[in-house]
Scaffold this active site. Structure first.
Site, PDB file in Angstrom:
ATOM      1  N   CYS A  31       0.786  -1.228   0.000  1.00  0.00           N
ATOM      2  CA  CYS A  31       0.000   0.000   0.000  1.00  0.00           C
ATOM      3  C   CYS A  31       0.819   1.279   0.000  1.00  0.00           C
ATOM      4  CB  CYS A  31      -0.975  -0.009   1.151  1.00  0.00           C
ATOM      5  SG  CYS A  31      -0.184  -0.221   2.746  1.00  0.00           S
TER       6      CYS A  31
ATOM      7  N   HIS B 251      -2.868   0.606   6.704  1.00  0.00           N
ATOM      8  CA  HIS B 251      -2.993   0.813   5.269  1.00  0.00           C
ATOM      9  C   HIS B 251      -2.669   2.258   4.948  1.00  0.00           C
ATOM     10  CE1 HIS B 251      -4.278  -0.273   1.321  1.00  0.00           C
ATOM     11  NE2 HIS B 251      -5.275   0.613   1.288  1.00  0.00           N
TER      12      HIS B 251
ATOM     13  N   ASP C 193      -7.776   4.666  -3.906  1.00  0.00           N
ATOM     14  CA  ASP C 193      -6.873   3.670  -3.322  1.00  0.00           C
ATOM     15  C   ASP C 193      -6.127   2.958  -4.433  1.00  0.00           C
ATOM     16  OD1 ASP C 193      -5.493   1.849  -1.905  1.00  0.00           O
ATOM     17  OD2 ASP C 193      -7.176   1.258  -0.625  1.00  0.00           O
TER      18      ASP C 193
END
Lengths: 648, 303
Positions: free
Chosen positions: A401, A445, A461
């Site tokens: 991430c 994250h 994202d």
């Protein structure tokens, strides 16, 4: 001594090794002394006394070396532990035993500075039982109880104390924060999300199974892919490390926002992380009742004080929110890039910009770039050196991430689209036992927010473009097989399931303990007391209830004692008066001695009183064992008039 | 008057059995309570003399059966014999048909013969060839037994021991008594010359008097505590049976009568307790030097 050792045991984990060594050595010395193998230090100056003093001196020096002073939690507890062990060797009198026992109780309390979990509480309960047993044995000078009997008596005494404990627990006025100010070092060493991000840092968190927080949703739970728990927002970068917006902007203004869509209300139980972030679901918009908190300009929900104890937060979030839709100065910070770095990235962005200047299209291009090139999601990416963004985007293409978030942000900024990184947690696991959503450190994250004119900050994202699994099903699906399970079990599906079930149950139990016992602070107390009918739960009312509770309890005990008092008939009572008179005069009647035998014994000591003794005995026998042909008042009179006088 | 009779009896017995006042009193209270007596001691300390003296003074018919290992039940009970003249079986009565039987060295007989006594002791009747015969009243058995560690003995089973109200030991006489024995007349002659102090009617009156000695509820509490202690303390293999409880009460009543008490006192219970319960209890852990009866008495408070 076993109690002391057990009580000190958990401290060995937190204290330097020499504390344990001295403690064990002292206990060993005492045991050898009990077996008459080694002598103990004497009162007078002797070799053993000197050794003892020397150990004490060394302990002090070591303490000073380790902590620099004797103040503070760790140093204080270490001092207590070491001194207690030295005292054990020095026990000579009854008084010393008492001191050791009471210090032992104190040692039990200090354990809770470090850990308040169920196993600690259980262990400490056992220690308290053993301590109490040793206190009983100290007072049991005739040694009438076996070890088992001592433990039994101690346990039953402590069990009897439970109602009082509950009363005090429920009604004792609570104040926010711990009762006494814990020293500054009390909360060091908590792991969690930080206010800066360097590529590769979250990866340590991802391997941590520690619980970050638990969430209880009041009604429905949003989809896994919607569970973005928002933490620090990172703006500034020097090419490798990302940090927050500088304080001036951050604190100067409140966010400008509107919320819409479905409403979710929930309660977060946040584990202490020693920072200020309260990880809300997206952007709730309103402030929770507790703790005292505020929103920063970029929409972080922050507590006024660092979270250093477990905290309950009630919040309401919406599926859609519109944050800072108007352009302002601060947005320029979201376009900042370090000079002369990331040339290849900038170049790529420029080529896109030439094709289209629409931010939405640029975003799609960037996402497509991640999706269509051979990017892999991995928790163990190669170490990036040099210009990490360029190397990631064009060479290694392996990361998780934070790599995707950082490089996406750089791409966006290079294409003149304001972007920033948001860190926090994504997803979580529902514990089927109690329905709590458990978010662990490994759910940490990082994602991106880009600013679009009129729409404000929108969540993008980039990880989803590479590994949709991570977003939709949580981190555990991409964990290596067998992670989190003991190695041997990893082969069997059933065993893994069983392990999972045990873990879920234990976690639910642990959570209940946290929710109801440890979290029983002022708010919960207020709420609970209102539920049981206290209209105005201030401290006066609580004190009144507490007093009433005490009175009620003592009344109950007195009634119990009253109804279970030994039932004596008047005759037996009169006779026992007679026996007491005799006992005062020096003739105690053994409980198994009959009245005639007792009379004979008495008459040997008081021959001149034979007549009265015989008379009383005769009346008593007639009334108690005989046909009751005489009246009780005769006996009463005879015993009243009777006096043990010395013969003249 | 009962008390005078008792004094008479005791005086008569003590003239023959010297220096054994307590065992004699116990033996008498056992018979007055209507129970059977077991005397356990070494040969030659006066077991037979005691039994014989008791029979004589109480005016009872007396038979002595010497038990041996080859003895059969019929030797005690008797046999049915075919009478040629009447063409019928008629009972040839055995020695059991007597008011007081001395079963000497009862543990030398085989269990089969020993058990022939069982029905007689409990029911005061015997059965031969399906025919039941009543035994004379009053009916007492005084059994003597050699210490069980002597050779050639069959120890009495618990069921049989339980039927003896008391077990007493005589023990060696003290120096003074021994001197009297050595210098005095021949005991056998003394016993022979004894006359009955009471007749069987008077004995019946005495036995009735025993059962009429007042028992208070406090005393029953005491006895019940004792029984419960033997059952619950975990010291004994078995606790006392209800029959033992009744035996204890009857014996205490008899003792109270002999001690001139208007009512049964805890002291009376304590006096007969060792002799009533010692042969009915087995210690779980045998500690030879500890007196468990004293421990038991000391453990129980008098209500």
């Amino acid at each position: 001594m076993a109690g002391l050792s057990l009580g000190a045991l958990p401290h060995f984990i937190y204290q330097p090794i020499w504390v344990a060594i001295i403690f064990i050595a002292m206990i060993f010395w005492r045991i050898m002394a009990i077996r008459h193998l080694w002598p103990l230090p004497t009162k007078q100056l002797s070799a053993f006394k000197l050794i003892h003093l020397a150990i004490a001196g060394i302990a002090f020096v070591l303490l000073f070396i380790s902590y620099g002073n004797f103040i503070g939690r760790d140093a204080g507890v270490a001092l207590l532990t070491v001194m207690l062990s030295l005292k054990v060797v020095e026990i000579r009198h009854h008084r010393d035993y008492y001191i050791s026992c009471f210090l032992g109780y104190f040692l039990v309390v200090t354990n809770f500075f470090y850990s308040q979990t169920i196993p600690t509480a259980l262990l400490m309960f056992i220690v308290v039982i053993i301590m109490t047993a040793s206190l009983i044995s100290l007072n049991d000078s005739k040694k009438s109880l076996s070890n088992k009997g001592l433990i039994k008596l101690a346990s039953s005494m402590l069990l009897q104390a439970i109602p009082l404990m509950l009363l005090l627990f429920v009604l004792f006025p609570r104040i926010a924060g711990p009762l006494w100010g814990l020293p500054q070092d009390a909360h060091s060493g908590k792991s969690g999300i930080d206010d800066s991000m360097t590529l590769g840092k979250i990866s340590q968190l991802i391997l941590s199974d520690e619980i970050a927080f638990r969430v209880k949703f009041n009604d429905q739970i949003p989809a896994q892919s919607q569970l973005y728990w928002r933490g620090p927002v990172l703006w500034q970068t020097d090419g490798t490390t990302w940090t927050e917006l500088n304080k001036r902007y951050l604190m100067s203004s409140r966010p400008d926002f509107t919320t819409s869509g479905d409403e979710y209300s929930y309660t977060i139980t946040l584990e202490p992380h020693n920072k200020r972030w309260l990880f809300a679901l997206d952007f709730p918009g309103e402030l929770p009742l507790t703790p005292a908190s505020h929103y920063t300009y970029d929409g972080q929900l922050r507590s006024i004080k660092p979270i250093n104890q477990r905290q309950k937060i009630r919040l309401r979030s919406y599926t859609q929110f519109n944050l800072n839709p108007k352009q302002d100065d601060a947005i320029n910070n979201a376009l900042q890039l370090p000079d002369k770095l990331h040339p290849r990235t900038r170049q790529l962005a420029q080529t896109w910009l030439q094709q289209s200047s629409q931010p939405a299209e640029l975003i799609n291009k960037a996402l497509a770039y991640f999706n269509q090139n051979d990017f892999y999601y991995t928790l163990t990416p190669p170490v990036l050196t040099g210009d990490s963004i360029d190397r990631f985007l064009f060479e290694s293409r392996r990361g998780f991430c934070e790599h995707y978030a950082a490089s996406f942000t750089v791409l966006m900024r290079a294409a003149d689209v304001p972007a920033r990184i948001v860190t926090g947690y994504l997803g979580g696991e529902i514990n089927p036992v109690d329905g709590f959503l458990v978010v662990r450190q490994r759910d940490a994250h990082a994602w991106v927010e880009v600013w679009l004119q009129d729409q404000g900050w929108i969540r993008i994202d980039p990880t989803a473009a590479v590994s949709p699994q991570r977003i939709d099903h949580g981190i555990s699906t991409i964990m290596p097989e067998g992670f989190n399970t003991p190695l041997l079990m990893a082969n069997s599906r059933q065993l893994i399931d069983l392990w999972q079930a045990i873990r879920n149950n234990w976690d639910a139990f642990d959570n209940a303990w946290n929710q109801w016992i440890l979290a029983y602070g002022p708010e919960l107390q207020k709420e609970f007391l209102q539920k049981i009918g206290m209209t105005k739960p201030d401290w006066q009312t609580m004190a009144l209830w507490l007093a009433m509770g005490f009175v009620l309890m003592s009344l109950m005990i007195s009634f119990y004692l009253f109804y279970h008092r030994p039932h004596y008939d008047p005759v037996s009572q009169l006779y026992s008066t007679f026996c007491k008179k005799a006992a005062r005069a020096g003739c105690v009647r053994p409980k198994q001695q009959g009245p005639l035998d007792f009379a004979t014994a008495l008459k040997q000591h008081y021959p001149h009183l034979s007549q009265q003794i015989d008379h009383i005995t005769e009346l008593y026998i007639n009334l108690h064992f005989g046909k009751q042909t005489v009246s009780v008042s005769d006996l009463r009179l005879a015993i009243k008039q009777f006096k043990f006088t010395a013969s003249n | 008057m009962p008390h005078n009779d008792i004094e008479h009896i005791l005086n008569a017995i003590n003239a023959v059995i010297v220096g054994k006042k307590t065992p004699v009193k116990l033996a008498l209270s056992c018979l007055l309570a209507g129970g059977h007596l077991l005397i356990e001691d070494l040969p030659g300390v006066g077991k037979t003399t005691l039994a014989h003296t008791l029979a004589k003074t109480l005016g009872l018919s007396f038979q002595r059966i010497q038990f041996t290992s080859d003895m059969l039940p019929a030797d005690i009970l008797g046999v049915a014999i075919f009478n040629r003249d009447t063409h019928e079986f008629s009972l040839h009565k055995g020695p059991i048909f007597t008011q007081l039987i001395l079963a000497d060295e009862v543990n030398r007989a085989t269990p089969r013969t020993q058990s022939a006594l069982l029905e007689a002791m409990e029911e005061h009747q015997i059965t031969i060839e399906n025919q039941t015969y009543d035994l004379p009243e009053p009916f007492f058995i005084i059994a003597t037994q050699n210490p069980s560690n002597q050779i050639g003995t069959f120890p009495l089973p618990e069921s049989q021991l339980d039927r003896f109200l008391m077990r007493i030991e005589l023990g060696y006489p003290d120096a003074q008594a021994e001197r009297e024995l050595l210098l005095g007349q021949d005991r056998r002659q003394l016993v022979h010359d004894l006359t009955a102090a009471i007749n069987s009617d008077q004995l019946k009156v005495l036995q009735d008097a025993v059962s009429k000695v007042h028992v208070s509820s406090a005393l029953i509490d005491y006895i019940q505590t004792i029984l419960a202690y033997t059952r619950d303390s975990g010291q004994f293999v078995y606790g006392l049976s209800p029959r033992a409880g009744i035996a204890l009460l009857r014996a205490a009543q008899a003792w109270a009568l002999i001690a001139h008490h208007q009512q049964v006192l805890p002291e009376d219970v304590q006096a007969v307790l060792p002799n009533v319960i010692a042969h009915r209890l087995h210690l779980r852990v045998d500690n030879a030097n500890g007196d468990f009866i004293t421990d038991l008495i000391n453990a129980i408070a008098i209500p």
